[in-house]
Write a protein that holds these residues in place. Structure first.
Motif, mmCIF file in Angstrom:
data_model
loop_
_atom_site.group_PDB
_atom_site.id
_atom_site.type_symbol
_atom_site.label_atom_id
_atom_site.label_comp_id
_atom_site.label_asym_id
_atom_site.label_seq_id
_atom_site.Cartn_x
_atom_site.Cartn_y
_atom_site.Cartn_z
ATOM 1 N N LEU A 84 0.817 -1.204 0.000
ATOM 2 C CA LEU A 84 0.000 0.000 0.000
ATOM 3 C C LEU A 84 0.853 1.257 0.000
ATOM 4 N N GLN A 85 2.121 1.134 -0.399
ATOM 5 C CA GLN A 85 3.011 2.278 -0.320
ATOM 6 C C GLN A 85 2.674 3.301 -1.368
ATOM 7 N N GLU A 86 3.122 4.520 -1.100
ATOM 8 C CA GLU A 86 2.928 5.607 -2.051
ATOM 9 C C GLU A 86 4.164 5.723 -2.917
ATOM 10 N N SER A 87 3.984 5.598 -4.209
ATOM 11 C CA SER A 87 5.096 5.785 -5.135
ATOM 12 C C SER A 87 4.523 6.255 -6.451
ATOM 13 N N GLY A 88 4.393 7.546 -6.604
ATOM 14 C CA GLY A 88 3.759 8.105 -7.786
ATOM 15 C C GLY A 88 2.269 8.208 -7.605
ATOM 16 N N ASN A 140 6.627 1.927 -16.254
ATOM 17 C CA ASN A 140 6.186 3.290 -15.906
ATOM 18 C C ASN A 140 4.731 3.331 -15.450
ATOM 19 N N LEU A 141 4.353 2.331 -14.665
ATOM 20 C CA LEU A 141 3.022 2.291 -14.061
ATOM 21 C C LEU A 141 3.125 2.750 -12.607
ATOM 22 N N ALA A 142 1.975 3.062 -12.012
ATOM 23 C CA ALA A 142 1.965 3.378 -10.580
ATOM 24 C C ALA A 142 2.458 2.154 -9.817
ATOM 25 N N VAL A 143 3.474 2.346 -8.989
ATOM 26 C CA VAL A 143 4.095 1.216 -8.285
ATOM 27 C C VAL A 143 3.303 0.930 -7.014
ATOM 28 N N GLY A 174 2.398 -2.600 -6.212
ATOM 29 C CA GLY A 174 2.583 -3.974 -5.750
ATOM 30 C C GLY A 174 1.300 -4.775 -5.811
ATOM 31 N N ARG A 175 0.290 -4.229 -6.498
ATOM 32 C CA ARG A 175 -1.002 -4.912 -6.619
ATOM 33 C C ARG A 175 -1.292 -5.232 -8.079
ATOM 34 N N ALA A 176 -2.111 -6.238 -8.278
ATOM 35 C CA ALA A 176 -2.498 -6.630 -9.637
ATOM 36 C C ALA A 176 -3.694 -5.786 -10.067
ATOM 37 N N ASP A 177 -3.439 -4.489 -10.325
ATOM 38 C CA ASP A 177 -4.519 -3.605 -10.733
ATOM 39 C C ASP A 177 -4.765 -3.734 -12.238
ATOM 40 N N ARG A 178 -5.761 -2.971 -12.703
ATOM 41 C CA ARG A 178 -6.185 -3.104 -14.103
ATOM 42 C C ARG A 178 -5.049 -2.808 -15.077
ATOM 43 N N GLN A 179 -4.306 -1.703 -14.829
ATOM 44 C CA GLN A 179 -3.227 -1.332 -15.742
ATOM 45 C C GLN A 179 -2.124 -2.398 -15.778
ATOM 46 N N THR A 180 -1.830 -2.952 -14.625
ATOM 47 C CA THR A 180 -0.776 -3.984 -14.551
ATOM 48 C C THR A 180 -1.211 -5.245 -15.275
ATOM 49 N N LEU A 181 -2.465 -5.638 -15.068
ATOM 50 C CA LEU A 181 -2.970 -6.842 -15.745
ATOM 51 C C LEU A 181 -2.951 -6.662 -17.255
ATOM 52 N N GLU A 182 -3.340 -5.460 -17.703
ATOM 53 C CA GLU A 182 -3.341 -5.187 -19.150
ATOM 54 C C GLU A 182 -1.910 -5.227 -19.702
ATOM 55 N N ALA A 183 -0.964 -4.631 -18.957
ATOM 56 C CA ALA A 183 0.435 -4.609 -19.400
ATOM 57 C C ALA A 183 1.034 -6.012 -19.458
ATOM 58 N N LEU A 184 0.562 -6.870 -18.550
ATOM 59 C CA LEU A 184 1.040 -8.254 -18.541
ATOM 60 C C LEU A 184 0.328 -9.132 -19.560
ATOM 61 N N GLY A 185 -0.788 -8.622 -20.097
ATOM 62 C CA GLY A 185 -1.569 -9.427 -21.032
ATOM 63 C C GLY A 185 -2.427 -10.477 -20.346
ATOM 64 N N VAL A 186 -2.826 -10.186 -19.111
ATOM 65 C CA VAL A 186 -3.683 -11.135 -18.367
ATOM 66 C C VAL A 186 -5.139 -10.752 -18.580
#
Length: 236
Positions: free
Chosen positions: A96-100, A219-222, A224-236
């Motif tokens: 839950l850290q703040e990074s960006g 260059n996504l918001a860091v 540590g969670r599997a959010d929508r942008q991360t899933l899309e970037a991973l192709g999940v």
């Protein structure tokens, strides 16, 4: 004789003044390092702790004795300093850290905040979903104009003043990913050379660390969670 006495008195006074200034500087540095935490963030912390088996005695947004005890146990398990307080290291370990981004708020919510600030004449910069210094400056100016505590951070009062419902902000956050989704995330990360650990569908420390490394690279918001942008970037 007078000069000797004056020197004798002034030296201890000078030492006391230097010590006082040093103590003030240390306190200021400590306060600057402490992240802003509101009740919504505490609720997220409590939920995350409960999900990991550390009992907080409820999810009420209050830092009570049971929540502090759960935090201490969590910090010990993560080999962090067991303070019972929500410092940056603990928030990072909880994912839950703040990074960006902003504690407790998704990039979609931050983007909406930026758009609203820009529309009201506050220069928040590009609506990119990242809480950078330009957006913080706009937030501080807005908070000052609304007689809200000037923090440069998002909280319930600021969102309300901006006309962004708290419910919408909460809904904008990341919903817990299913075990199958986490397992697929772990596989995708491993294929890309990250080390998320075994593909067991459990969001453990190794998986969170791998996600954060991937998010930084993309260059996504860091978070540590599997959010929508991360899933899309991973192709999940």
């Amino acid at each position: 004789m007078f000069n000797i006495r004056e020197d004798f008195v002034m030296k201890p006074m000078h030492s006391l003044l230097v010590a006082a200034l040093a103590a003030t500087a240390m306190a200021t540095a400590s306060a600057a390092d402490a992240p802003f935490v509101d009740s919504q963030t505490v609720r997220q912390v409590q939920k995350t702790l409960n999900d990991r088996g550390f009992r907080t005695g409820g999810v009420d947004g209050r830092m009570g004795p049971q929540t502090q005890a759960a935090l201490v146990n969590f910090q010990r398990s993560e080999k962090l300093q067991p303070t019972g307080k929500l410092d940056r290291q603990t928030l990072a370990a909880l994912g839950l850290q703040e990074s960006g981004g902003a504690l407790g708020y998704s990039p979609e919510v931050i983007r909406k905040v930026q758009e609203t600030l820009n529309a009201r004449g506050y220069k928040a910069g590009a609506p990119n979903g990242t809480l950078g210094e330009t957006t913080r400056g706009a937030l501080r100016a807005f908070q000052k104009s609304e007689n809200i505590a000037v923090t440069g951070r998002l909280n319930s009062r600021t969102l309300s003043a901006l006309g962004i419902p708290e419910g919408a902000a909460s809904a904008g956050g990341t919903a817990p990913a299913s075990r199958d989704t986490i397992r697929e995330v772990q596989r995708k990360l491993a294929e890309r050379g990250y080390r998320p650990g075994a593909a067991d569908g459990i969001m453990g420390r190794a998986t969170r660390t791998a996600i954060m490394e991937f998010q930084r690279k993309e260059n996504l918001a860091v978070t540590g969670r599997a959010d929508r942008q991360t899933l899309e970037a991973l192709g999940v």
